[in-house]
Design a protein around this motif. Structure first.
Motif, PDB file in Angstrom:
ATOM      1  N   LEU A  18       0.847  -1.188   0.000  1.00 21.16           N
ATOM      2  CA  LEU A  18       0.000   0.000   0.000  1.00 21.16           C
ATOM      3  C   LEU A  18       0.887   1.245   0.000  1.00 21.16           C
ATOM      4  N   ARG A  19       0.557   2.190  -0.886  1.00 19.32           N
ATOM      5  CA  ARG A  19       1.294   3.448  -0.892  1.00 19.32           C
ATOM      6  C   ARG A  19       0.354   4.579  -1.279  1.00 19.32           C
ATOM      7  N   GLU A  20       0.718   5.790  -0.851  1.00 20.71           N
ATOM      8  CA  GLU A  20      -0.075   6.958  -1.203  1.00 20.71           C
ATOM      9  C   GLU A  20       0.272   7.400  -2.626  1.00 20.71           C
ATOM     10  N   THR A  21      -0.732   7.974  -3.303  1.00 15.63           N
ATOM     11  CA  THR A  21      -0.532   8.412  -4.684  1.00 15.63           C
ATOM     12  C   THR A  21      -1.233   9.746  -4.897  1.00 15.63           C
ATOM     13  N   HIS A  22      -1.191  10.239  -6.153  1.00 14.57           N
ATOM     14  CA  HIS A  22      -1.768  11.545  -6.488  1.00 14.57           C
ATOM     15  C   HIS A  22      -2.679  11.384  -7.714  1.00 14.57           C
ATOM     16  N   PRO A  23      -3.708  12.215  -7.867  1.00 14.31           N
ATOM     17  CA  PRO A  23      -4.616  12.100  -9.021  1.00 14.31           C
ATOM     18  C   PRO A  23      -3.925  12.111 -10.376  1.00 14.31           C
ATOM     19  N   THR A  24      -2.851  12.893 -10.539  1.00 13.01           N
ATOM     20  CA  THR A  24      -2.156  12.905 -11.834  1.00 13.01           C
ATOM     21  C   THR A  24      -1.545  11.553 -12.152  1.00 13.01           C
ATOM     22  N   TYR A  64     -17.008   5.263  -5.821  1.00 11.97           N
ATOM     23  CA  TYR A  64     -16.238   6.072  -6.778  1.00 11.97           C
ATOM     24  C   TYR A  64     -16.890   7.435  -7.031  1.00 11.97           C
ATOM     25  N   TRP A  65     -18.213   7.465  -6.942  1.00 11.28           N
ATOM     26  CA  TRP A  65     -18.936   8.713  -7.190  1.00 11.28           C
ATOM     27  C   TRP A  65     -18.499   9.833  -6.239  1.00 11.28           C
ATOM     28  N   LEU A  66     -17.994   9.443  -5.059  1.00 10.29           N
ATOM     29  CA  LEU A  66     -17.573  10.452  -4.082  1.00 10.29           C
ATOM     30  C   LEU A  66     -16.327  11.227  -4.523  1.00 10.29           C
ATOM     31  N   ILE A  67     -15.495  10.596  -5.330  1.00 13.11           N
ATOM     32  CA  ILE A  67     -14.200  11.223  -5.632  1.00 13.11           C
ATOM     33  C   ILE A  67     -13.983  11.529  -7.107  1.00 13.11           C
ATOM     34  N   ALA A  68     -14.898  11.112  -7.974  1.00 16.22           N
ATOM     35  CA  ALA A  68     -14.672  11.292  -9.415  1.00 16.22           C
ATOM     36  C   ALA A  68     -14.437  12.753  -9.773  1.00 16.22           C
ATOM     37  N   ARG A  69     -15.275  13.632  -9.243  1.00 15.47           N
ATOM     38  CA  ARG A  69     -15.125  15.039  -9.595  1.00 15.47           C
ATOM     39  C   ARG A  69     -13.826  15.614  -9.009  1.00 15.47           C
ATOM     40  N   SER A  70     -13.492  15.219  -7.782  1.00 16.90           N
ATOM     41  CA  SER A  70     -12.252  15.706  -7.172  1.00 16.90           C
ATOM     42  C   SER A  70     -11.034  15.257  -7.969  1.00 16.90           C
ATOM     43  N   LEU A  71     -11.043  14.009  -8.432  1.00 17.88           N
ATOM     44  CA  LEU A  71      -9.949  13.505  -9.255  1.00 17.88           C
ATOM     45  C   LEU A  71      -9.824  14.332 -10.528  1.00 17.88           C
ATOM     46  N   PHE A  72     -10.958  14.621 -11.141  1.00 14.72           N
ATOM     47  CA  PHE A  72     -10.947  15.383 -12.389  1.00 14.72           C
ATOM     48  C   PHE A  72     -10.455  16.814 -12.156  1.00 14.72           C
ATOM     49  N   ARG A  73     -10.916  17.422 -11.074  1.00 13.86           N
ATOM     50  CA  ARG A  73     -10.492  18.796 -10.779  1.00 13.86           C
ATOM     51  C   ARG A  73      -8.982  18.872 -10.490  1.00 13.86           C
ATOM     52  N   SER A  74      -8.459  17.821  -9.877  1.00 15.50           N
ATOM     53  CA  SER A  74      -7.035  17.832  -9.517  1.00 15.50           C
ATOM     54  C   SER A  74      -6.132  17.506 -10.695  1.00 15.50           C
ATOM     55  N   ALA A  75      -6.572  16.555 -11.546  1.00 14.44           N
ATOM     56  CA  ALA A  75      -5.691  16.066 -12.613  1.00 14.44           C
ATOM     57  C   ALA A  75      -6.144  16.450 -14.015  1.00 14.44           C
ATOM     58  N   GLY A  76      -7.369  16.968 -14.140  1.00 12.33           N
ATOM     59  CA  GLY A  76      -7.886  17.294 -15.471  1.00 12.33           C
ATOM     60  C   GLY A  76      -8.288  16.078 -16.269  1.00 12.33           C
ATOM     61  N   ALA A  77      -8.270  14.910 -15.637  1.00 15.20           N
ATOM     62  CA  ALA A  77      -8.647  13.662 -16.312  1.00 15.20           C
ATOM     63  C   ALA A  77      -8.974  12.623 -15.239  1.00 15.20           C
ATOM     64  N   LEU A  78      -9.656  11.584 -15.653  1.00 12.74           N
ATOM     65  CA  LEU A  78     -10.006  10.489 -14.748  1.00 12.74           C
ATOM     66  C   LEU A  78      -9.121   9.275 -15.046  1.00 12.74           C
ATOM     67  N   PRO A  79      -8.985   8.368 -14.090  1.00 14.33           N
ATOM     68  CA  PRO A  79      -8.278   7.114 -14.383  1.00 14.33           C
ATOM     69  C   PRO A  79      -8.929   6.402 -15.560  1.00 14.33           C
ATOM     70  N   GLN A  80      -8.144   5.658 -16.287  1.00 17.30           N
ATOM     71  CA  GLN A  80      -8.649   5.029 -17.511  1.00 17.30           C
ATOM     72  C   GLN A  80      -9.672   3.939 -17.225  1.00 17.30           C
ATOM     73  N   SER A  81      -9.515   3.220 -16.130  1.00 16.77           N
ATOM     74  CA  SER A  81     -10.418   2.110 -15.853  1.00 16.77           C
ATOM     75  C   SER A  81     -10.639   1.981 -14.342  1.00 16.77           C
ATOM     76  N   VAL A  82     -11.893   2.201 -13.928  1.00 16.20           N
ATOM     77  CA  VAL A  82     -12.248   2.075 -12.511  1.00 16.20           C
ATOM     78  C   VAL A  82     -13.496   1.213 -12.401  1.00 16.20           C
ATOM     79  N   LEU A  83     -13.441   0.215 -11.555  1.00 18.73           N
ATOM     80  CA  LEU A  83     -14.590  -0.637 -11.288  1.00 18.73           C
ATOM     81  C   LEU A  83     -15.065  -0.382  -9.863  1.00 18.73           C
ATOM     82  N   ASP A  84     -16.289   0.107  -9.729  1.00 16.11           N
ATOM     83  CA  ASP A  84     -16.893   0.302  -8.414  1.00 16.11           C
ATOM     84  C   ASP A  84     -17.504  -1.022  -7.977  1.00 16.11           C
ATOM     85  N   LEU A  85     -17.049  -1.537  -6.848  1.00 19.89           N
ATOM     86  CA  LEU A  85     -17.452  -2.875  -6.407  1.00 19.89           C
ATOM     87  C   LEU A  85     -18.955  -3.031  -6.269  1.00 19.89           C
ATOM     88  N   GLU A  86     -19.612  -2.041  -5.666  1.00 23.05           N
ATOM     89  CA  GLU A  86     -21.049  -2.171  -5.446  1.00 23.05           C
ATOM     90  C   GLU A  86     -21.814  -2.062  -6.767  1.00 23.05           C
TER      91      GLU A  86
END
Length: 512
Positions: free
Chosen positions: A27-33, A47-69
């Motif tokens: 486990l390690r800490e990372t950054h939106p970019t 994932y819905w909780l952080i999607a906008r924050s990720l976009f605001r910080s990095a200007g893009a979203l991760p390429q592939s995210v699977l929300d477990l629920e």
């Protein structure tokens, strides 16, 4: 490579969120970019909780995210799991998988920043999330749902979330106007409804509706109130639908502050058992048409609204291959043809559409004919018309028999509804079986159409509806491309056995 993405949400919205990756047991800490550049397949929760924050910080979203629920609910095939979704958090999902209850309790506290960060707890929970995903993945492969999720649901979800985090522009003047008038409109409508039906001045509950309609001959045996209001023709039902739509608009408008120039809805890509897309907080799809003009284009852009024509009927015709239904669909406006057949006039299209869909989704034949007669049809003409779809009727029987024999029913690409009881199908189960195939196929085609739109870089999706999409583009863009894309996707889905129909429509009434 599969990695687990964990985070601590900054609820002050100042982008102080913290992100962590669990990969190869570390486990390690990372950054939106870094997350945006990583081509890994991330497993996440909420994932819905952080999607906008990720976009605001990095200007893009991760390429592939699977929300477990999301994954669990969209591949399990049980209606009640969808209904209970909001009640299940990650600690309940992981209960019994690995971490002790006290560890899960600590994780939730750390996640919500009421306890200090403990990386050991995050590591243990992250390992459990990975194990949970592996179990879900194995089950989805076994039940034939994994391919649909990876090839359709997940890419569509990414497209929708990217659209939502970009935001939707709001016309402040029109918002202020509607907010000023909505209370008066709502209470006047409420008063008129109350006076007309001698009911209390409030939107009636389901129990109130049953109590009011049962003495008038409406049968609620094995049906819910929504079905009766939607499909059983009645003046009361039409008035109640209008009142509820106005109530939804009132609630939505009141939730948007005057200061908000853009809204960022939460995407629910699997908002129903048939895989219908919903936007939440705010639920823009619930806006009454006359209030939709609060949505506006960004500077230098215009909005277009592309809509499938006679969507469900075309799907029913293609699936059943009923020659009468195919002919009616291909010859033009089917509901107008129904109006002419039942009422010897093309002016009752709205009533004809309601009667046809009531028939298609399994209304009792006697009740159907009585409803047609109440609208002004000749009883003999109504009987003859609805008995002409013998091939379609046989197809519905085959769908129901398959549901009974196999214990599940779905589309050509998964999205199964599972039975929860044995024995003969109830009338409700028969309707659900047909609905799952037809409306599930509608969702499948619509999501394919959205993916087609996503390939066009000149387009920006703003709001998806059930069978339509509001998109933004430059004034020079040829909006006929939208119609062509929607039509082609539907035609291709059915190997050109039918020609898909779509058109440009008004999303909102023209501004006065």
């Amino acid at each position: 490579m599969v990695k687990v993405l964990l985070f601590q949400k900054d609820y002050t919205d100042r982008l102080f969120d913290r992100y962590f990756i669990l990969a190869d047991g570390t486990l390690r800490e990372t950054h939106p970019t870094e997350l945006a550049k990583d081509d890994a397949h991330f497993i996440c929760h909420d994932y819905w909780l952080i999607a906008r924050s990720l976009f605001r910080s990095a200007g893009a979203l991760p390429q592939s995210v699977l929300d477990l629920e999301d994954y669990r609910v969209s591949t399990c095939g049980f209606r009640d799991e969808r209904r209970r979704r909001e009640q299940v958090d990650i600690s309940r999902s992981l209960a019994g998988i690995g971490p002790r209850q006290d560890v899960l309790k600590r994780y939730v506290a750390i996640f919500n920043r009421t306890e200090p960060l403990d990386l050991a707890v995050y590591e243990e929970v992250g390992s459990a999330m990975l194990a949970h995903w592996q179990t879900l993945e194995a089950a989805a492969i076994r039940t034939g749902e994994a391919a649909r999720y990876s090839k359709l649901e997940q890419p569509v979800s990414k497209y929708l979330i990217e659209s939502a985090v970009e935001g939707i522009a709001i016309d402040q003047v029109r918002l202020r106007q509607h907010k000023k008038n909505i209370e008066h409109e709502y209470y006047m409508a409420l008063k008129q409804f109350s006076t007309k039906y001698s009911l209390p001045i409030e939107v009636p509950s389901d129990e109130d509706v049953i109590e009011y309609l049962t003495p008038l001959g409406f049968d609620f045996t094995d049906v819910n109130v929504d079905y009766v209001i939607e499909f059983v023709p009645s003046e009361f039902g039409a008035d109640l639908k209008s009142l509820k739509k106005l109530a939804n608009s009132r609630q939505l408008l009141s939730a948007i502050p005057f200061s908000q120039q853009r809204i960022h809805p939460i995407v629910d890509c699997f908002g129903s058992v048939t895989s219908r897309i919903y936007f939440k907080d705010p639920s823009l799809q619930n806006l009454a048409k006359r209030h939709r003009d609060i949505v506006c284009a960004d500077a230098g852009k215009v909005l277009s609204y592309v809509d499938y024509d006679q969507y469900e009927v075309g799907i029913m015709a293609a699936l059943s291959e009923d020659p009468v239904l195919l002919a009616l669909y291909s010859e033009g406006d089917l509901y107008q043809k129904v109006s002419e057949s039942l009422f010897c006039s093309a002016t009752m299209r709205k009533q004809a559409k309601r009667l046809f869909l009531s028939y298609a989704y399994g209304m009792n034949f006697k009740s159907l004919i009585d409803a047609a007669v109440a609208f002004g049809a000749q009883r003999s003409a109504a009987r003859a018309f609805f008995r002409s779809f013998s091939i379609f009727e046989n197809w519905k029987l085959q769908v129901c028999q398959k549901f009974k024999d196999e214990g599940r029913i779905g589309t050509s690409f998964g999205n199964y509804l599972n039975r929860v009881r044995d024995g003969d199908l109830s009338p409700s189960e028969k309707r659900s079986a047909v609905s799952q195939v037809v409306q599930g196929t509608a969702s499948l085609i619509f999501k394919k159409a959205l993916l087609r739109l996503s390939d066009d870089s000149a387009l920006e999706l703003k709001i998806p509806m059930h069978d339509a999409a509001l998109v933004q583009h430059s004034p020079e863009y040829d909006s006929k491309n939208l119609v062509r894309a929607f039509s082609e996707v539907m035609s291709e889905h059915f190997s050109h056995r039918i020609v898909g129909k779509a058109s440009l429509d008004l999303y909102a009434p023209p501004a006065v």
